[in-house]
Design a protein around this motif. Structure first.
Motif, PDB file in Angstrom:
ATOM      1  N   HIS A  78     -16.739   0.831   7.612  1.00 20.48           N
ATOM      2  CA  HIS A  78     -17.526   2.046   7.803  1.00 20.48           C
ATOM      3  C   HIS A  78     -18.975   1.854   7.338  1.00 20.48           C
ATOM      4  O   HIS A  78     -19.899   2.447   7.905  1.00 20.48           O
ATOM      5  N   ALA A  79     -19.148   1.020   6.318  1.00 17.34           N
ATOM      6  CA  ALA A  79     -20.513   0.713   5.861  1.00 17.34           C
ATOM      7  C   ALA A  79     -21.286   0.009   6.972  1.00 17.34           C
ATOM      8  O   ALA A  79     -22.459   0.304   7.230  1.00 17.34           O
ATOM      9  N   SER A  80     -20.592  -0.929   7.652  1.00 16.20           N
ATOM     10  CA  SER A  80     -21.224  -1.650   8.759  1.00 16.20           C
ATOM     11  C   SER A  80     -21.574  -0.699   9.899  1.00 16.20           C
ATOM     12  O   SER A  80     -22.666  -0.772  10.483  1.00 16.20           O
ATOM     13  N   SER A  81     -20.646   0.218  10.224  1.00 14.08           N
ATOM     14  CA  SER A  81     -20.890   1.183  11.305  1.00 14.08           C
ATOM     15  C   SER A  81     -22.061   2.096  10.971  1.00 14.08           C
ATOM     16  O   SER A  81     -22.884   2.421  11.832  1.00 14.08           O
ATOM     17  N   PHE A  82     -22.131   2.511   9.714  1.00 13.06           N
ATOM     18  CA  PHE A  82     -23.220   3.381   9.269  1.00 13.06           C
ATOM     19  C   PHE A  82     -24.567   2.688   9.436  1.00 13.06           C
ATOM     20  O   PHE A  82     -25.527   3.269   9.944  1.00 13.06           O
ATOM     21  N   MET A  83     -24.631   1.418   9.045  1.00 16.96           N
ATOM     22  CA  MET A  83     -25.874   0.660   9.201  1.00 16.96           C
ATOM     23  C   MET A  83     -26.227   0.488  10.675  1.00 16.96           C
ATOM     24  O   MET A  83     -27.388   0.595  11.071  1.00 16.96           O
ATOM     25  N   GLY A  84     -25.201   0.249  11.512  1.00 15.69           N
ATOM     26  CA  GLY A  84     -25.442   0.094  12.945  1.00 15.69           C
ATOM     27  C   GLY A  84     -25.967   1.366  13.571  1.00 15.69           C
ATOM     28  O   GLY A  84     -26.861   1.337  14.419  1.00 15.69           O
ATOM     29  N   THR A  85     -25.410   2.508  13.133  1.00 16.92           N
ATOM     30  CA  THR A  85     -25.876   3.798  13.649  1.00 16.92           C
ATOM     31  C   THR A  85     -27.339   4.017  13.294  1.00 16.92           C
ATOM     32  O   THR A  85     -28.140   4.479  14.116  1.00 16.92           O
ATOM     33  N   MET A  87     -19.395   9.662   5.388  1.00 21.46           N
ATOM     34  CA  MET A  87     -19.268   8.553   6.335  1.00 21.46           C
ATOM     35  C   MET A  87     -18.041   7.689   6.029  1.00 21.46           C
ATOM     36  O   MET A  87     -17.833   6.655   6.660  1.00 21.46           O
ATOM     37  N   LYS A  88     -17.237   8.124   5.027  1.00 21.38           N
ATOM     38  CA  LYS A  88     -15.999   7.436   4.633  1.00 21.38           C
ATOM     39  C   LYS A  88     -16.251   6.015   4.145  1.00 21.38           C
ATOM     40  O   LYS A  88     -15.441   5.111   4.337  1.00 21.38           O
ATOM     41  N   ILE A  89     -17.413   5.846   3.513  1.00 16.84           N
ATOM     42  CA  ILE A  89     -17.763   4.542   2.950  1.00 16.84           C
ATOM     43  C   ILE A  89     -17.312   4.465   1.495  1.00 16.84           C
ATOM     44  O   ILE A  89     -16.871   3.418   1.021  1.00 16.84           O
ATOM     45  N   VAL A  90     -17.437   5.582   0.788  1.00 14.19           N
ATOM     46  CA  VAL A  90     -16.966   5.650  -0.602  1.00 14.19           C
ATOM     47  C   VAL A  90     -16.007   6.823  -0.749  1.00 14.19           C
ATOM     48  O   VAL A  90     -15.924   7.708   0.111  1.00 14.19           O
ATOM     49  N   GLU A  91     -15.303   6.803  -1.857  1.00 14.39           N
ATOM     50  CA  GLU A  91     -14.376   7.889  -2.175  1.00 14.39           C
ATOM     51  C   GLU A  91     -14.658   8.347  -3.599  1.00 14.39           C
ATOM     52  O   GLU A  91     -14.846   7.521  -4.500  1.00 14.39           O
ATOM     53  N   ILE A  92     -14.740   9.651  -3.782  1.00 14.79           N
ATOM     54  CA  ILE A  92     -14.999  10.198  -5.114  1.00 14.79           C
ATOM     55  C   ILE A  92     -13.670  10.666  -5.710  1.00 14.79           C
ATOM     56  O   ILE A  92     -13.012  11.563  -5.170  1.00 14.79           O
TER      57      ILE A  92
END
Length: 210
Positions: A76-83, A58-63
């Motif tokens: 992206h974290a906000s979008s993920f929660m909204g989804t 979801m492109k919220i974190v990067e490894i």
């Protein structure tokens, strides 16, 4: 959709996204390793691996190889929660719709039963109307007003049988012994000519002359 309906790794991913959105974890910050996160959330490292993979997808974190896990995007974290919330709302609507459809089915079944009952009783009443009954009105002052059929011993006293009572536009049939006669009732009875005067007598006085 409630959280207990989601897989554990999804719940953890959403929690981490929430922490990022609320500023507890900031962009560019390195977060705990998988082993530490597993201990923090009291789950297996494999569950954490799935959570981190989802957050990465979801492109919220990067490894970063040999460096660790870094926060990439609060947006992206906000979008993920909204989804997730949208999916939850859709699930709730689907559940409500399923319940409404069941209620609709129950109502239709009850309506069908009521229709069948009305058809059956309408047919019975029609048949009664087609029979050639003797009829007599219970006039004011009649001795049988307020009495139950069992008290009248109608058949024993007259030789006639009460088949029904017309009252207020309704026809009552299959009368039980506790059916109470009221003023204005139209009694429908079956009996020969020899019963007519006897019926008139019991209707008037409530009993036959001895």
């Amino acid at each position: 959709m409630t959280s207990d309906m989601l897989p554990r790794y999804m719940i953890i991913a959403l929690d981490i996204a929430k922490r990022i959105y609320e500023g507890e974890l900031t962009e560019g910050q390195k977060i705990s390793g998988r082993t530490t996160l597993a201990a923090e959330y009291n789950v297996s490292p494999e569950t954490i691996r799935k959570s981190v993979k989802l957050l990465r997808d979801m492109k919220i974190v990067e490894i970063m190889p040999k460096s660790g896990i870094f926060i990439k995007s609060r947006e992206h974290a906000s979008s993920f929660m909204g989804t997730y919330k949208e999916k939850g709302s859709i699930s709730e609507v689907k559940t409500d719709l399923k319940n409404l459809l069941k209620q609709k089915s129950d109502i239709e079944n009850r309506i069908q039963k009521d229709i069948e009952y009305l058809i059956e009783n309408t047919t019975r009443i029609k048949k009664i109307n087609e029979l050639n009954f003797n009829k007599i009105i219970v006039e004011p002052g009649s001795g049988i007003i307020g009495k139950a059929l069992r008290e009248l011993s109608f058949w024993q006293s007259t030789g006639a049988t009460v088949a029904g009572v017309s009252r207020g536009g309704d026809i009552h049939i299959s009368l039980g012994p506790d059916f109470v006669i009221e003023e204005g009732d139209l009694l429908l009875y079956i009996g020969g000519e020899e019963t007519v005067e006897k019926v008139k007598g019991i209707i008037k006085k409530g009993e036959l002359d001895s």
